[in-house]
Scaffold this motif. Structure first.
Motif, PDB file in Angstrom:
ATOM      1  N   TYR A 224       1.975   4.432   4.188  1.00  0.00           N
ATOM      2  CA  TYR A 224       2.009   3.401   3.139  1.00  0.00           C
ATOM      3  C   TYR A 224       2.312   3.955   1.754  1.00  0.00           C
ATOM      4  CZ  TYR A 224      -0.003   0.887   7.021  1.00  0.00           C
ATOM      5  OH  TYR A 224      -0.211   0.356   8.273  1.00  0.00           O
ATOM      6  N   VAL A 225       3.078   5.039   1.723  1.00  0.00           N
ATOM      7  CA  VAL A 225       3.555   5.571   0.443  1.00  0.00           C
ATOM      8  C   VAL A 225       4.732   4.697   0.007  1.00  0.00           C
ATOM      9  CG1 VAL A 225       4.671   7.549  -0.673  1.00  0.00           C
ATOM     10  CG2 VAL A 225       2.805   7.916   0.967  1.00  0.00           C
ATOM     11  N   ASP A 226       4.778   4.343  -1.246  1.00  0.00           N
ATOM     12  CA  ASP A 226       5.893   3.574  -1.780  1.00  0.00           C
ATOM     13  C   ASP A 226       7.102   4.504  -1.850  1.00  0.00           C
ATOM     14  OD1 ASP A 226       7.814   2.435  -3.544  1.00  0.00           O
ATOM     15  OD2 ASP A 226       6.261   1.205  -4.479  1.00  0.00           O
ATOM     16  N   ILE A 227       8.061   4.289  -0.962  1.00  0.00           N
ATOM     17  CA  ILE A 227       9.213   5.178  -0.852  1.00  0.00           C
ATOM     18  C   ILE A 227      10.044   5.176  -2.131  1.00  0.00           C
ATOM     19  CG2 ILE A 227      11.348   5.651   0.423  1.00  0.00           C
ATOM     20  CD1 ILE A 227       8.749   6.361   1.929  1.00  0.00           C
ATOM     21  N   ASP A 228      10.194   4.021  -2.760  1.00  0.00           N
ATOM     22  CA  ASP A 228      10.961   3.965  -4.008  1.00  0.00           C
ATOM     23  C   ASP A 228      10.280   4.794  -5.090  1.00  0.00           C
ATOM     24  OD1 ASP A 228      12.921   2.327  -2.911  1.00  0.00           O
ATOM     25  OD2 ASP A 228      11.864   0.495  -3.478  1.00  0.00           O
ATOM     26  N   GLU A 229       8.960   4.700  -5.157  1.00  0.00           N
ATOM     27  CA  GLU A 229       8.207   5.489  -6.135  1.00  0.00           C
ATOM     28  C   GLU A 229       8.315   6.985  -5.828  1.00  0.00           C
ATOM     29  OE1 GLU A 229       3.579   5.801  -7.467  1.00  0.00           O
ATOM     30  OE2 GLU A 229       4.338   3.805  -7.006  1.00  0.00           O
TER      31      GLU A 229
END
Length: 69
Positions: free
Chosen positions: A24-29
């Motif tokens: 659930y890591v924000d890939i864009d971030e």
């Protein structure tokens, strides 16, 4: 760099991004932060920095495409 090593690095990057997404890591971030960190490196130190940024963009865009398919 040999083609086999280049392929292995591409596969490794995609696996790391998939693992990050599964956590659930924000890939864009994550992409934006990685690019920010690369931008700190003076461009004359390694001409590969611009290529690395392109590879990060391509890998994350590919991951987004796979997610929507």
């Amino acid at each position: 760099m040999s083609e086999s090593r280049e392929l292995a690095l591409s596969i490794a990057l995609e696996a790391v991004l998939c693992a990050a997404r599964s956590l659930y890591v924000d890939i864009d971030e994550l992409r934006d932060r990685a690019i920010e960190l690369l931008m700190i490196v003076p461009s004359n130190v390694s001409p590969a920095v611009a290529q690395a940024i392109d590879e990060i963009d391509e890998a994350t865009n590919s991951l987004d495409f796979k997610k929507s398919s």
